[in-house]
Design an enzyme around this catalytic site. Structure first.
Site, PDB file in Angstrom:
ATOM      1  N   ALA A   1       0.837  -1.192   0.000  1.00  0.00           N
ATOM      2  CA  ALA A   1       0.000   0.000   0.000  1.00  0.00           C
ATOM      3  C   ALA A   1       0.873   1.244   0.000  1.00  0.00           C
ATOM      4  O   ALA A   1       1.956   1.263   0.598  1.00  0.00           O
ATOM      5  CB  ALA A   1      -0.926   0.019   1.219  1.00  0.00           C
ATOM      6  N   SER A   2       0.406   2.289  -0.708  1.00  0.00           N
ATOM      7  CA  SER A   2       1.108   3.567  -0.774  1.00  0.00           C
ATOM      8  C   SER A   2       2.515   3.341  -1.335  1.00  0.00           C
ATOM      9  O   SER A   2       2.667   2.815  -2.432  1.00  0.00           O
ATOM     10  CB  SER A   2       1.123   4.216   0.618  1.00  0.00           C
ATOM     11  OG  SER A   2       1.636   5.517   0.578  1.00  0.00           O
ATOM     12  N   SER A   3       3.558   3.695  -0.596  1.00  0.00           N
ATOM     13  CA  SER A   3       4.914   3.435  -1.068  1.00  0.00           C
ATOM     14  C   SER A   3       5.128   1.945  -1.309  1.00  0.00           C
ATOM     15  O   SER A   3       5.849   1.545  -2.224  1.00  0.00           O
ATOM     16  CB  SER A   3       5.936   3.952  -0.051  1.00  0.00           C
ATOM     17  OG  SER A   3       7.251   3.670  -0.457  1.00  0.00           O
TER      18      SER A   3
END
Length: 296
Positions: free
Chosen positions: A136-138
């Site tokens: 998730a995200s990075s």
């Protein structure tokens, strides 16, 4: 008899306490950027188990991500192993901009993660055809990095609120929400063919199978703009040679009724989900992901 029963009861209680837990591995092979390795091996691990690499978001950690999804409980029931890499650099964000990580057999965080996979495959007699990555995200951005640079290792990936492979390529600023280069996160656009060429350049001459991809993004995400999700679909549709065949909405969408499901080809190689009112980051829906992977 009473003593025996007491001992048995104590051992049973101890078994409940001393069951499978997250364990750190200190030595696992080449690790040029000194990232951390944690692993969850269920008590009833499958013969030739599948392996999922679970990549934490910016500001997160291996231990945080271990409790951040329901993957451990599914590992218990399905018998697969989960690797939880961890980074403490770039405000705990992954190395998604440097050439080493964006090149097959290069260096950076990507090579360290591959070392973790190889260690786990060897130690637990894992199934090389069932290695997956999610984040998730990075961690979702790094998921794209891993499937792009190492298509020979991964069968499929799932990216929750990430960005396309090489979206941050060449940026001298830290790949974090605080870096002064937010061009990628704000929705950098290329043609499908241009995005695909970045993937091809990562492993010149590779002609083998490409990993399948699941892309999930919130339409209310102001940190990593929704366009980043669409750019991923452009990239992987070109790489996989599939086109958008239909879009589904409403209660029929397994990810949730707030999502629009974008199906490419027959839906087995590439699927996108975009959620109304969903911010950063889109929460993992483990059953949908695991079914896409073929593990449920």
């Amino acid at each position: 008899m009473k003593f025996s029963a007491t001992v048995t009861g104590l051992l049973a209680s101890a078994g409940l306490v001393l069951g499978a837990t997250l364990q750190q591995v200190s030595s696992f092979g080449d690790n040029p950027s000194s990232i951390q390795m944690y692993i969850y091996v269920p008590d009833k691990v499958a013969t030739n188990p599948a392996i999922i690499v679970a990549l934490h978001p910016c500001g997160g950690s291996s231990t945080q991500w271990y409790s951040g999804t329901k993957l451990p409980s599914y590992a218990d029931s399905q018998g697969f192993i989960v690797i939880y890499p961890g980074t403490t650099k770039y405000s705990n964000c992954w190395d998604v901009n440097n050439a080493g990580s964006l090149t097959h057999g290069g260096s950076g965080d990507a090579l360290g993660i591959i070392s973790m996979v190889n260690y786990t495959l060897e130690k637990y007699n894992g199934d090389k055809s069932k290695v997956y990555v999610m984040g998730a995200s990075s961690g979702a951005m790094m998921t794209n990095v891993m499937v792009g640079a190492y298509p020979d290792v991964f069968e499929a990936g799932a990216a929750y609120s990430g960005a396309a492979f090489a979206c941050f390529a060449g940026s001298l600023a830290p790949p974090t929400p605080f870096g002064n280069n937010q061009t990628c996160a704000q929705g950098l656009q290329h043609t499908p063919e241009q995005w695909a060429q970045y993937v091809y350049n990562a492993y010149p001459g590779y002609t083998g199978k490409r990993p399948r991809m699941q892309v999930i993004h919130g339409l209310s995400d102001t940190l990593v703009r929704p366009q980043c999700g669409y750019e991923q679909l452009k990239q992987w549709s070109a790489v996989l040679g599939v086109t958008n065949t239909k879009n589904n909405t409403g209660s029929s969408v397994a990810e949730g009724s707030q999502y629009t499901e974008m199906v490419y080809g027959d839906g087995t190689q590439l699927v996108g989900y975009f959620g109304q009112g969903v911010g950063h980051f889109a929460p993992p829906n483990e059953p949908v992901m695991l079914k896409f992977f073929g593990l449920m």
